[in-house]
Scaffold this motif. Structure first.
Motif, PDB file in Angstrom:
ATOM      1  N   LEU A  69      -6.846  34.287  17.497  1.00  0.00           N
ATOM      2  CA  LEU A  69      -5.623  35.013  17.829  1.00  0.00           C
ATOM      3  C   LEU A  69      -4.900  35.512  16.583  1.00  0.00           C
ATOM      4  N   SER A  70      -4.908  34.730  15.503  1.00  0.00           N
ATOM      5  CA  SER A  70      -4.283  35.175  14.251  1.00  0.00           C
ATOM      6  C   SER A  70      -4.982  36.407  13.703  1.00  0.00           C
ATOM      7  N   GLY A  71      -6.305  36.378  13.700  1.00  0.00           N
ATOM      8  CA  GLY A  71      -7.066  37.536  13.231  1.00  0.00           C
ATOM      9  C   GLY A  71      -6.831  38.761  14.099  1.00  0.00           C
ATOM     10  N   ALA A  72      -6.777  38.551  15.406  1.00  0.00           N
ATOM     11  CA  ALA A  72      -6.540  39.674  16.321  1.00  0.00           C
ATOM     12  C   ALA A  72      -5.141  40.238  16.126  1.00  0.00           C
ATOM     13  N   LEU A  73      -4.161  39.384  15.912  1.00  0.00           N
ATOM     14  CA  LEU A  73      -2.785  39.845  15.713  1.00  0.00           C
ATOM     15  C   LEU A  73      -2.656  40.650  14.428  1.00  0.00           C
ATOM     16  N   LEU A  74      -3.306  40.190  13.372  1.00  0.00           N
ATOM     17  CA  LEU A  74      -3.248  40.919  12.100  1.00  0.00           C
ATOM     18  C   LEU A  74      -3.912  42.287  12.193  1.00  0.00           C
ATOM     19  N   ALA A  75      -4.932  42.394  13.047  1.00  0.00           N
ATOM     20  CA  ALA A  75      -5.671  43.655  13.166  1.00  0.00           C
ATOM     21  C   ALA A  75      -5.097  44.589  14.231  1.00  0.00           C
ATOM     22  N   ALA A  76      -4.059  44.149  14.938  1.00  0.00           N
ATOM     23  CA  ALA A  76      -3.507  44.943  16.034  1.00  0.00           C
ATOM     24  C   ALA A  76      -2.091  45.409  15.686  1.00  0.00           C
ATOM     25  N   PRO A  77      -1.937  46.651  15.233  1.00  0.00           N
ATOM     26  CA  PRO A  77      -0.609  47.116  14.822  1.00  0.00           C
ATOM     27  C   PRO A  77       0.414  47.142  15.962  1.00  0.00           C
ATOM     28  N   ARG A  78      -0.038  47.353  17.187  1.00  0.00           N
ATOM     29  CA  ARG A  78       0.892  47.404  18.324  1.00  0.00           C
ATOM     30  C   ARG A  78       1.077  46.055  18.994  1.00  0.00           C
ATOM     31  N   GLY A  79       0.355  45.046  18.563  1.00  0.00           N
ATOM     32  CA  GLY A  79       0.570  43.711  19.091  1.00  0.00           C
ATOM     33  C   GLY A  79      -0.623  43.133  19.811  1.00  0.00           C
ATOM     34  N   LEU A  80      -0.398  41.922  20.323  1.00  0.00           N
ATOM     35  CA  LEU A  80      -1.437  41.147  20.982  1.00  0.00           C
ATOM     36  C   LEU A  80      -0.899  40.641  22.311  1.00  0.00           C
ATOM     37  N   HIS A  81      -1.594  40.934  23.391  1.00  0.00           N
ATOM     38  CA  HIS A  81      -1.262  40.415  24.715  1.00  0.00           C
ATOM     39  C   HIS A  81      -2.251  39.314  25.047  1.00  0.00           C
ATOM     40  N   VAL A  82      -1.739  38.124  25.367  1.00  0.00           N
ATOM     41  CA  VAL A  82      -2.577  36.959  25.618  1.00  0.00           C
ATOM     42  C   VAL A  82      -2.434  36.536  27.077  1.00  0.00           C
ATOM     43  N   ASP A  83      -3.566  36.446  27.768  1.00  0.00           N
ATOM     44  CA  ASP A  83      -3.621  36.004  29.159  1.00  0.00           C
ATOM     45  C   ASP A  83      -4.089  34.552  29.168  1.00  0.00           C
ATOM     46  N   LEU A  84      -3.196  33.645  29.524  1.00  0.00           N
ATOM     47  CA  LEU A  84      -3.512  32.219  29.588  1.00  0.00           C
ATOM     48  C   LEU A  84      -3.629  31.756  31.043  1.00  0.00           C
ATOM     49  N   GLY A  85      -3.827  32.680  31.948  1.00  0.00           N
ATOM     50  CA  GLY A  85      -3.882  32.367  33.370  1.00  0.00           C
ATOM     51  C   GLY A  85      -5.100  31.577  33.796  1.00  0.00           C
ATOM     52  N   SER A  86      -6.152  31.564  32.991  1.00  0.00           N
ATOM     53  CA  SER A  86      -7.382  30.846  33.343  1.00  0.00           C
ATOM     54  C   SER A  86      -7.587  29.601  32.487  1.00  0.00           C
ATOM     55  N   VAL A  87      -6.514  29.089  31.913  1.00  0.00           N
ATOM     56  CA  VAL A  87      -6.598  27.878  31.107  1.00  0.00           C
ATOM     57  C   VAL A  87      -6.423  26.679  32.037  1.00  0.00           C
TER      58      VAL A  87
END
Length: 157
Positions: A69-87
């Motif tokens: 998630l840290s790597g994805a956030l750094l590479a995503a200028p518009r942000g990161l949406h995380v779906d935790l519905g299947s945890v």
């Protein structure tokens, strides 16, 4: 194997992580934690990354979750949406990993937004009173966020 012209094939440790390109789309990455079975599916579109998390997040798999998630956030200028519905399981190690990723978001970077949560995640957020640390997006009509509100327990007098 010295002198044979062959290089030894490195063996992966039992907790190794595999990353595979999904065949359905070139923009989807799948990351699996081999020991716990945690699966993260990441897709990129127009500077926004969506991460769908499936499985159990515990001490064994929280480090992988944080790194991905840290790597994805750094590479995503518009942000990161995380779906935790299947945890299915979520403990304090998972919460700490998410809090550290949230701390990276903000000025100069994208924002982390939680788009769905499971009952297991909701319970930990309630017990730790950390609901406000995670911006929750409005749920799309086809996938609703569980209607779980923080419980306010009366304290004994």
């Amino acid at each position: 194997m010295a002198g044979t012209g062959r290089r030894p094939i490195p063996l992966s440790p039992p907790d190794a992580v595999t990353v595979a390109q999904a065949r359905a789309s070139r923009d989807v990455r799948v990351v699996r934690h081999l020991r716990s079975g945690l699966v993260l599916r990441l897709s990129d579109a127009d500077g926004l990354t969506r991460a769908s998390v499936h499985g159990e997040i515990d001490f064994d798999s929280a480090d992988l979750l944080e790194r991905v998630l840290s790597g994805a956030l750094l590479a995503a200028p518009r942000g990161l949406h995380v779906d935790l519905g299947s945890v299915g399981f979520f403990d304090c190690a998972g919460l700490n990993a998410l809090l550290r990723v949230c701390a990276q978001a903000g000025p100069g970077g994208g924002e982390l937004t939680v788009t769905a949560i499971s009952a297991a995640v909701a319970r930990v957020l309630d017990l730790t009173q950390t609901w406000l640390a995670f911006p929750l997006a409005a749920a799309p009509e086809d996938r609703a966020v569980p209607s779980v509100l923080p419980l306010h327990r009366a304290r004994p007098a």
